[in-house]
Write a protein that holds these residues in place. Structure first.
Motif, PDB file in Angstrom:
ATOM      1  N   ARG A  36       0.843  -1.219   0.000  1.00  0.00           N
ATOM      2  CA  ARG A  36       0.000   0.000   0.000  1.00  0.00           C
ATOM      3  C   ARG A  36       0.866   1.253   0.000  1.00  0.00           C
ATOM      4  N   GLU A  37       1.975   1.188   0.739  1.00  0.00           N
ATOM      5  CA  GLU A  37       2.892   2.323   0.825  1.00  0.00           C
ATOM      6  C   GLU A  37       3.631   2.538  -0.497  1.00  0.00           C
ATOM      7  N   GLY A  38       4.152   1.483  -1.069  1.00  0.00           N
ATOM      8  CA  GLY A  38       5.017   1.598  -2.237  1.00  0.00           C
ATOM      9  C   GLY A  38       4.309   1.575  -3.577  1.00  0.00           C
ATOM     10  N   ALA A  39       3.111   1.015  -3.597  1.00  0.00           N
ATOM     11  CA  ALA A  39       2.342   0.927  -4.845  1.00  0.00           C
ATOM     12  C   ALA A  39       0.867   1.230  -4.542  1.00  0.00           C
ATOM     13  N   PRO A  40       0.589   2.467  -4.092  1.00  0.00           N
ATOM     14  CA  PRO A  40      -0.770   2.784  -3.654  1.00  0.00           C
ATOM     15  C   PRO A  40      -1.829   2.665  -4.743  1.00  0.00           C
ATOM     16  N   GLU A  41      -1.438   2.733  -5.985  1.00  0.00           N
ATOM     17  CA  GLU A  41      -2.398   2.631  -7.085  1.00  0.00           C
ATOM     18  C   GLU A  41      -2.653   1.186  -7.514  1.00  0.00           C
ATOM     19  N   ALA A  42      -1.881   0.259  -6.979  1.00  0.00           N
ATOM     20  CA  ALA A  42      -2.016  -1.143  -7.387  1.00  0.00           C
ATOM     21  C   ALA A  42      -3.335  -1.728  -6.893  1.00  0.00           C
ATOM     22  N   GLU A  43      -3.923  -2.540  -7.734  1.00  0.00           N
ATOM     23  CA  GLU A  43      -5.124  -3.272  -7.366  1.00  0.00           C
ATOM     24  C   GLU A  43      -4.692  -4.532  -6.614  1.00  0.00           C
ATOM     25  N   GLU A  44      -5.294  -4.782  -5.483  1.00  0.00           N
ATOM     26  CA  GLU A  44      -5.016  -5.978  -4.679  1.00  0.00           C
ATOM     27  C   GLU A  44      -6.172  -6.952  -4.875  1.00  0.00           C
ATOM     28  N   LEU A  45      -5.868  -8.163  -5.284  1.00  0.00           N
ATOM     29  CA  LEU A  45      -6.912  -9.145  -5.509  1.00  0.00           C
ATOM     30  C   LEU A  45      -6.386 -10.560  -5.306  1.00  0.00           C
ATOM     31  N   VAL A  46      -7.295 -11.500  -5.233  1.00  0.00           N
ATOM     32  CA  VAL A  46      -6.927 -12.905  -5.158  1.00  0.00           C
ATOM     33  C   VAL A  46      -6.927 -13.452  -6.582  1.00  0.00           C
ATOM     34  N   SER A  47      -5.779 -13.996  -6.979  1.00  0.00           N
ATOM     35  CA  SER A  47      -5.621 -14.551  -8.319  1.00  0.00           C
ATOM     36  C   SER A  47      -4.555 -15.634  -8.242  1.00  0.00           C
ATOM     37  N   TYR A  48      -4.727 -16.690  -8.992  1.00  0.00           N
ATOM     38  CA  TYR A  48      -3.771 -17.800  -8.984  1.00  0.00           C
ATOM     39  C   TYR A  48      -3.576 -18.357  -7.567  1.00  0.00           C
ATOM     40  N   ASP A  49      -4.613 -18.332  -6.758  1.00  0.00           N
ATOM     41  CA  ASP A  49      -4.610 -18.819  -5.375  1.00  0.00           C
ATOM     42  C   ASP A  49      -3.561 -18.129  -4.517  1.00  0.00           C
ATOM     43  N   MET A  50      -3.397 -16.830  -4.710  1.00  0.00           N
ATOM     44  CA  MET A  50      -2.536 -16.007  -3.868  1.00  0.00           C
ATOM     45  C   MET A  50      -3.024 -14.570  -3.950  1.00  0.00           C
ATOM     46  N   ILE A  51      -2.479 -13.724  -3.089  1.00  0.00           N
ATOM     47  CA  ILE A  51      -2.807 -12.300  -3.115  1.00  0.00           C
ATOM     48  C   ILE A  51      -1.896 -11.662  -4.154  1.00  0.00           C
ATOM     49  N   THR A  52      -2.484 -11.015  -5.136  1.00  0.00           N
ATOM     50  CA  THR A  52      -1.686 -10.420  -6.203  1.00  0.00           C
ATOM     51  C   THR A  52      -1.916  -8.913  -6.268  1.00  0.00           C
ATOM     52  N   TYR A  53      -0.948  -8.241  -6.878  1.00  0.00           N
ATOM     53  CA  TYR A  53      -0.988  -6.791  -7.041  1.00  0.00           C
ATOM     54  C   TYR A  53      -0.776  -6.467  -8.506  1.00  0.00           C
ATOM     55  N   ARG A  54      -1.655  -5.614  -9.027  1.00  0.00           N
ATOM     56  CA  ARG A  54      -1.619  -5.304 -10.449  1.00  0.00           C
ATOM     57  C   ARG A  54      -1.727  -3.807 -10.675  1.00  0.00           C
ATOM     58  N   LEU A  55      -0.845  -3.319 -11.523  1.00  0.00           N
ATOM     59  CA  LEU A  55      -0.952  -1.961 -12.059  1.00  0.00           C
ATOM     60  C   LEU A  55      -1.376  -2.139 -13.510  1.00  0.00           C
TER      61      LEU A  55
END
Length: 122
Positions: A36-55
């Protein structure tokens, strides 16, 4: 960070409750806070059975195991690894094993997250 949304009916918080061992919840909370601090614009979601971050594309992931938490950097092969923490032999990604909050090098993780954001912007 973008608002948490359900993926296939599971929010990140629900995923943590179901998949992450209780003794690792604080490690996951730390990793999420760093994202959240380093990539505040990243979307956080569950994908591929893990927590993923996407820009524009996936940049990082948090994957629980029975022994620790694996913090995955999708383009990690391209990163400068001044701390010598990145592991893995895949074509693109590298990872850091997180065993406790106290033993985690948060300065290094911040640097890796910064590089992930920079690589995604290219």
């Amino acid at each position: 960070m973008a608002e948490q949304r359900a993926f296939l009916g599971v929010t990140v918080d629900e995923y943590i409750e179901r998949k992450v061992l209780p003794q690792h919840h604080d490690i996951v909370a730390m990793a999420r806070a760093l994202m959240r601090e380093g990539a505040p614009e990243a979307e956080e979601l569950v994908s591929y059975d893990m927590i993923t971050y996407r820009l524009r594309s996936h940049i990082a992931a948090i994957s629980p195991t029975k022994k620790d938490i694996t913090f995955i950097l999708i383009r990690g092969i391209n990163f400068e690894d001044n701390y010598g923490l990145l592991r893995g032999v895949g074509k693109h990604s590298r990872h850091v094993k997180l065993k406790s909050v106290e033993k985690s090098n948060q300065k290094a993780l911040r640097g890796y997250i910064k590089q992930a954001v920079e690589w995604d912007a290219r």
